[in-house]
Design a protein around this motif. Structure first.
Motif, PDB file in Angstrom:
ATOM      1  N   ALA A 146       0.845  -1.202   0.000  1.00  0.00           N
ATOM      2  CA  ALA A 146       0.000   0.000   0.000  1.00  0.00           C
ATOM      3  C   ALA A 146       0.876   1.246   0.000  1.00  0.00           C
ATOM      4  O   ALA A 146       0.591   2.233  -0.695  1.00  0.00           O
ATOM      5  N   ALA A 147       1.991   1.198   0.753  1.00  0.00           N
ATOM      6  CA  ALA A 147       2.901   2.341   0.788  1.00  0.00           C
ATOM      7  C   ALA A 147       3.530   2.558  -0.591  1.00  0.00           C
ATOM      8  O   ALA A 147       3.707   3.702  -1.033  1.00  0.00           O
ATOM      9  N   TRP A 148       3.843   1.469  -1.259  1.00  0.00           N
ATOM     10  CA  TRP A 148       4.416   1.546  -2.602  1.00  0.00           C
ATOM     11  C   TRP A 148       3.418   2.227  -3.549  1.00  0.00           C
ATOM     12  O   TRP A 148       3.764   3.126  -4.310  1.00  0.00           O
ATOM     13  N   LEU A 194       1.075   4.209  -2.619  1.00  0.00           N
ATOM     14  CA  LEU A 194       0.952   5.593  -2.170  1.00  0.00           C
ATOM     15  C   LEU A 194       2.103   6.431  -2.718  1.00  0.00           C
ATOM     16  O   LEU A 194       1.901   7.558  -3.195  1.00  0.00           O
TER      17      LEU A 194
END
Lengths: 432, 188, 304
Positions: C17-19, C21
């Motif tokens: 999810a951070a990727w 984002l």
């Protein structure tokens, strides 16, 4: 059932004695929700929501059965048959609005029930089975609600069915055959509608069965309570009837007032206008959104926008299913011996962040897939997984909890001052 | 039980107090019962005929093309209706019968409108067990009395559709209808 | 074990999810999303005071009759109303004979068969019939309307955000495109600029063009605004004919429920009267509890 001092069923009327000797149904009811079920005396209003969910299920089943007497599960006539119910059937508009808004109320009540469990540690030993059966009910509810939303065969019904079954298409190798198997074709059509109607009629009764198991499992250890302290003596409990039947009766009244306001004065407030347009496979609505109760999960689904080893779509599907399935492991992820969030100050902070996080996810899920909503839902998705899989396991190892009261009666008889007293220090005044 | 004892110990023993308190509980349960019973009304009433069904409970029929001696079948409330244009001989035969000897005594005049004795309009539903009698179409068996004949259990109706022989208890039912003009009938 | 695997799975999802984002932020910073033309020029429906709004709202029968007249004389040539039956017009205050006459004289016939030959034919509607569609099918409708499909209006007031307000705004919302409207969004052949329509360009020609286009039976001056308001109210009735019984029934039921709930509360307090003395709500939202908890936390913090 669970405590030695539980009142035994002693039928007063000769007929009840006759019946009880042959079929101990009165005994069962008495022990389950009658005077024979001792319940902690300190339950707050958050403990009303289990009964309310049961009432909502009953309302859905009753209104659903009568609607099925008029509904036609036929792609050509389904939309018109719903309008027929709204316009021609006696009080049909009432039944249909009650069923549609009843689904929303069922979810509102269930969500509060679930978050009650999360705050007060209702998932912890010895109630893991109660928690997991509850999650099974939740999953069945979601399946039932989704298929029910398809039945009016409006634009959102059709495209919702298309998008959700399309999720299964993301599974590698077997995805496409599974999707076609679900639909009975290549796109939602008559076979899809007929099977969804059949399952939509069946699943509520399965839910009812699991509810029976849920309550059965609850009665083994007995109800939890806001302090999370185990019941130790008869002084800690009151019989379910009349104490909690009365309290649930009042709670039900408040629930029905709110429900009536929605049903009679804002019946379409929670619905989507596009579902009053008949399904059209050639024209996609501008924004496909599910019903509000799916929004948090829809936001998680859409938060994965970049391929990383696996395709982004598959990540979204995995995350969406994982976001619910991880709750099954919650009793083993959070090992804190203290159940209630009232005595876990750090947990409490993270709990309220989680509430805000799910609300943010819900809001983003209802918005079109545009910035800044996508970025916001990505941040919220990260917190959601971090909360359950990273924060809670660590927190339960390092958290300094507040001292617990010695017993429920102590906490209620002396007010909450005593709760803060260090464990083992006796209060100055005696109990009675 | 501890709590029950506690209850009795702390509540003042006053008779009136207890009675008033019981009254509130009984009132609450009664009102809940009334609410539950009221909820039953829509659940039951939804099975009654809906507005679109009731709207079709009245039909207009054009009878201008029915020749004397002929009959037509039409559908009203999803049931067959026989509209029969009687010949003078059939009217005579019907009037010749001694009404007192009939199982269900009615004259032809009782079963038709004034000055319209040639128009016999009845439900095509045998009063025995609900079969559709024969005799409305050309060439069908009209039974021994020249009216209608029910093949299920052998009920014979005469030219005024009165039961004459067989198990049926009453004459073929005459629905409510009125003549809108000489050639148009509104049934229902 | 559960926690170990949970940790890995958690790190996995948070990481991916951070990727996502990260790439989202990069894209957002490098090329900020431009405001779309629709977003810039689209207008939300104007508010009109309709009599049927609010918890006790009722329909204005005269207005509905006027609105029906507008529908009949202006809209009905292209737009169907196929969920509504002629008999429903009795709700507008028409007598049985008037309803029968309206049905019999309706400009579109009901598909039927010739009773002699069985060939397709038409017949005059009767009150039990629903409004016949103006076109036999969508293809015919498109062929007659420059490839645009005039939607059925039965549920229009519920099928659009804003309902009757939207219909009213749309009907009076036709205007010349603003000068700053980009070329790509200017109305093409057979399209008309209307900022209340989702994509700004609608295929329907302005239906209400002049005051007095309809001569009202009740003598009300037929301004464009009046006609548009009336027909919007009529279409709201067409979409939600049971609104009045819903409002009235709802009020009765609500009063009953409030009464029953007060009784239930008294009964609850009554049953708990003795036990209550010793039982205090210990919920996290109880302000007294919160205050105590905070005090306890401070104390614990000092001691710890």
């Amino acid at each position: 059932m669970s405590f030695p001092w539980a009142e035994e069923y002693r039928p007063k009327h000769p007929f009840m004695r006759w019946l009880d000797e042959r079929l101990p149904l009165p005994r069962l009811v008495y022990g389950a929700v009658g005077g024979g079920y001792p319940v902690p005396r300190n339950l707050n209003y958050f403990w009303n929501f289990g009964v309310l969910a049961g009432v909502a299920l009953a309302l859905q089943i009753v209104t659903g059965i009568v609607l099925a007497m008029h509904y036609e599960a036929n792609a050509e006539t389904a939309f018109n048959s719903v309008e027929h119910i709204m316009r021609n059937v006696n009080q049909g508009w009432f039944l249909r609005y009650a069923h549609a808004n009843g689904a929303s109320f069922f979810f509102i009540v269930t969500y509060i029930h679930i978050f009650r469990g999360l705050y007060y540690g209702s998932y912890k030993a010895p109630r893991e089975m109660v928690w997991m059966l509850g999650l099974v009910i939740f999953l069945l509810m979601m399946a039932t609600a989704f298929m029910g939303y398809v039945l009016p065969w409006g634009q959102m019904s059709f495209w919702g069915a298309k998008v959700i079954t399309g999720l299964f298409g993301a599974i590698p190798l077997v995805g496409e055959p599974v999707q076609q198997w679900l639909l009975g074709g290549f796109a939602p059509d008559q076979p899809t509608l007929t099977r969804f109607f059949s399952l939509h009629y069946l699943l509520p009764f399965v839910i009812f069965g699991v509810v029976v198991l849920h309550i059965w499992a609850l009665h083994i250890p007995g109800s939890g309570n806001p302090t999370g302290v185990d019941v130790k003596s008869p002084q800690d409990t009151v019989p379910f009837h009349p104490y909690y039947t009365a309290k649930d009766g009042f709670g039900l009244g408040v629930f029905l007032i709110l429900f009536a306001i929605l049903l009679f004065f804002l019946p379409n407030y929670l619905g989507h206008p596009d579902n009053y347009i008949p399904a059209n496979p050639l024209s996609t609505p501008a924004h496909i959104v599910p019903e509000w109760y799916f929004w948090p999960f829809y936001a998680i689904l859409r938060a994965f926008t970049v391929d990383f080893i696996l395709p982004a779509k598959l990540w979204g599907v995995l995350a969406m299913f994982a976001s619910i399935l991880l709750l099954f492991f919650l009793p083993w992820l959070d090992k804190s011996p203290v159940r209630s969030g009232s005595y876990r100050p750090t947990f409490r902070i993270f709990f309220w962040i989680l509430i805000a996080d799910v609300l943010v996810l819900g809001y983003c899920g209802g918005m079109p897939a545009e910035e800044p909503w996508v970025m916001l839902s990505q941040v919220a998705t990260m917190y959601y997984f971090a909360h359950f899989l990273l924060i809670l396991p660590i927190l339960s190892m390092v958290e300094r909890t507040l001292p617990l009261p010695n017993s429920i009666s102590e906490s209620v008889l002396h007010g909450e001052e005593q709760e803060a007293a260090p464990v083992g220090v006796k209060p100055a005044t005696a109990a009675e | 039980m501890a709590t029950v004892e506690h209850h009795e110990a702390t509540a003042p023993a006053g008779e009136d107090g207890l009675r008033r308190r019981d009254f509130i509980n009984i009132a609450a349960v009664s009102v809940a019962g009334v609410g539950g019973a009221a909820l039953l009304y829509p659940l039951v009433n939804q099975m009654n005929p809906s507005a679109d069904v009731l709207a079709l409970a009245q039909i207009d029929v054009d009878i201008s093309s029915i020749q004397p001696g002929q009959a037509i079948k039409t559908i009203w409330r999803k049931q067959p209706i026989f509209i029969r244009h009687l010949t003078p001989q059939e009217i005579e035969a019907a009037n010749a019968v001694d009404v007192g000897s009939l199982r269900d005594p009615q004259t032809l005049a009782d079963r038709t409108k004034p000055d319209k004795a040639q128009w016999l309009i009845t439900l095509g539903v045998c009063t025995h067990l609900g079969c559709v009698p024969l005799g409305a179409s050309e060439g069908e068996n009209r039974g021994e009395y020249g009216g209608y004949f029910c093949p299920c259990h052998g009920s014979h109706y005469d030219t005024a559709a009165r039961i004459r022989k067989g198990p049926a208890p009453t004459n073929l039912e005459v629905p409510e209808y009125e003549f809108m003009s000489d050639t148009a009938v509104r049934i229902g | 074990m559960v926690r170990f695997f949970g940790f890995l799975v958690g790190l996995g999802f948070v990481g991916v999810a951070a990727w996502s984002l990260l790439w989202g932020v990069i894209a957002y910073v490098s090329e900020p999303p431009a405001e779309t033309v629709e977003h810039r020029f689209h207008l939300h429906p104007e508010h009109v005071d309709f009599s049927f709004e609010g918890p006790l709202g009722r329909y204005d029968r005269q207005q509905l009759q006027r609105g029906f007249q507008v529908y009949k004389e202006v809209c009905a040539a292209c737009h169907g109303l196929n969920q509504v039956a002629f008999r429903n017009l009795a709700d507008l205050g028409y007598s049985e004979a008037e309803v029968r006459a309206i049905a019999d004289q309706w400009q579109i016939q009901v598909p039927s068969i010739n009773p002699e030959t069985g060939e397709p034919a038409g017949r005059n509607p009767i009150p039990a019939d629903r409004f016949p569609d103006p076109y036999p099918n969508e293809t015919a409708a498109r062929a007659a309307n420059n490839n645009a499909f005039p939607p059925d209006l039965s549920l229009m007031a519920k099928a659009r955000e804003g309902g009757a307000h939207y219909i009213h705004s749309l009907l009076i919302g036709y205007r010349n495109p603003p000068a700053e409207l980009p070329e790509a969004n200017r109305p093409g052949q057979g399209l008309y600029y209307n900022p209340y329509f989702a994509n700004l360009n609608i295929a329907m020609p302005p239906p209400l063009t002049a005051d007095g286009q309809v001569t009202y039976a009740d003598g009300t001056p037929a301004t464009i605004n009046q006609m548009s308001t009336d027909v919007s109210a009529f279409l709201n009735w067409a979409a939600e004919p049971k609104l009045e019984s819903r409002h009235q029934g709802g009020l009765v039921i609500l009063i009953f429920l409030i009464f029953a709930t007060i009784l239930a509360y008294l009964s609850y307090r009554n049953i708990w009267a003795a036990a209550k003395r010793n039982v205090r709500a210990t919920g996290p939202l109880d302000p007294a509890n919160i205050a105590r908890r905070q005090a306890a936390e401070r104390e614990a913090g000092i001691e710890g």
